[in-house]
Design a protein around this motif. Structure first.
Motif, PDB file in Angstrom:
ATOM      1  N   GLN A 151      40.620 -21.454-109.038  1.00 14.96           N
ATOM      2  CA  GLN A 151      40.225 -20.998-107.710  1.00 14.96           C
ATOM      3  C   GLN A 151      41.442 -20.440-107.004  1.00 14.96           C
TER       4      GLN A 151
ATOM      5  N   VAL B 253      44.427 -23.079-107.850  1.00 14.65           N
ATOM      6  CA  VAL B 253      44.012 -24.448-108.155  1.00 14.65           C
ATOM      7  C   VAL B 253      43.179 -24.388-109.430  1.00 14.65           C
TER       8      VAL B 253
ATOM      9  N   LEU C 163      40.702 -26.184-111.867  1.00 13.29           N
ATOM     10  CA  LEU C 163      39.691 -27.242-111.804  1.00 13.29           C
ATOM     11  C   LEU C 163      39.088 -27.478-113.177  1.00 13.29           C
TER      12      LEU C 163
ATOM     13  N   GLY D 208      41.445 -31.234-109.303  1.00 13.80           N
ATOM     14  CA  GLY D 208      42.199 -29.995-109.484  1.00 13.80           C
ATOM     15  C   GLY D 208      43.699 -30.204-109.585  1.00 13.80           C
ATOM     16  N   THR D 209      44.352 -29.207-110.161  1.00 13.19           N
ATOM     17  CA  THR D 209      45.813 -29.114-110.185  1.00 13.19           C
ATOM     18  C   THR D 209      46.195 -27.849-109.430  1.00 13.19           C
ATOM     19  N   ARG D 210      47.000 -28.022-108.384  1.00  9.99           N
ATOM     20  CA  ARG D 210      47.470 -26.852-107.636  1.00  9.99           C
ATOM     21  C   ARG D 210      48.743 -26.346-108.288  1.00  9.99           C
TER      22      ARG D 210
END
Lengths: 113, 115
Positions: B37, B89, B91, B109-111
């Motif tokens: 995202q 991000v 997901l 999520g991982t930013r």
């Protein structure tokens, strides 16, 4: 690329009012799903409506589907401040793409207490 | 029970470095999905696993992106030679079987930020 379009892009209402969000899509669907996202992180599944259904309810949520117009709407009744979030419609792919969800651009809902 | 978990929650890296993002799906879920995202592109599908195989990897944006899943459980998304446009991000989601009516359960999520 995004297949769905949602409107409005942003919606601001007072607590207790109803919120309606609309989604249009371009290709035929097996089902259409609505998700909520808080604070730009994880998505939470809200409701799924199949292509042969016209309306579905879950608590304060009501979803309608019009396959002839390729559109769906999500109604949240008696909104609460905790409903403040982004809402996305998503359609499940077909053929070899049956695994993926294709999301709309989303509606940012703000509910003022 | 535990939901989908992802690590790290935040990752800052320099342009050109490789990164690995991890996803632990819900136990027993055979299907696993990666999405990303970003402000400009919204929510985009990347890849779908059924068991350890990936029948749909059509969303991977370039050959710098790869993913694997081992033991029908943990998945790793690897981005090589990161670029600033990879900032997003990432997901991960899992579902019971991959059927079209399955609910996909998303992780937090991982930013990823590429400087």
């Amino acid at each position: 690329s995004q297949q769905g379009e949602e409107d409005p892009q942003a919606l601001s209402i007072q607590e207790g009012e109803n919120a309606t969000m609309n989604c249009s899509y371009k290709t035929s669907i097996n089902n259409l799903q609505w998700y909520r996202q808080n604070s730009g992180r994880g998505l939470v599944h809200l409701i799924l409506i199949r292509s042969n259904e016209r309306e579905k309810h879950s608590g304060r949520l009501r979803v309608t589907l019009d396959t002839s117009k390729k559109s769906s709407s999500l109604l949240i009744t008696a909104s609460r401040a905790a409903d403040t979030a982004s809402y996305f419609c998503a359609q499940r792919g077909g053929g070899t793409s049956y695994g993926k969800l294709t999301f709309g651009q989303g509606t940012i809902l703000t509910v003022h207490p | 029970g535990a939901g989908v978990s992802q690590s790290p929650s935040n990752k800052v890296t320099e342009k050109g470095k490789d990164v690995e993002l991890r996803c632990d799906p819900i136990s027993g879920h055979t299907a696993l999905y990666w999405y990303r995202q970003s402000l400009g592109q919204g929510l985009e599908f990347l890849i779908y696993f059924q068991g350890n195989s990936a029948p749909d990897k059509s969303g991977l944006p370039s050959d710098r992106f790869s993913a694997e899943r081992t033991g029908g459980s943990v998945s790793t998304l690897t981005i090589q030679r990161t670029q600033q446009e990879d900032s997003a991000v990432y997901l991960c989601a899992s579902s019971v079987s991959g059927w079209s009516t399955d609910t996909q359960y998303f992780g937090p999520g991982t930013r990823l930020t590429v400087l």
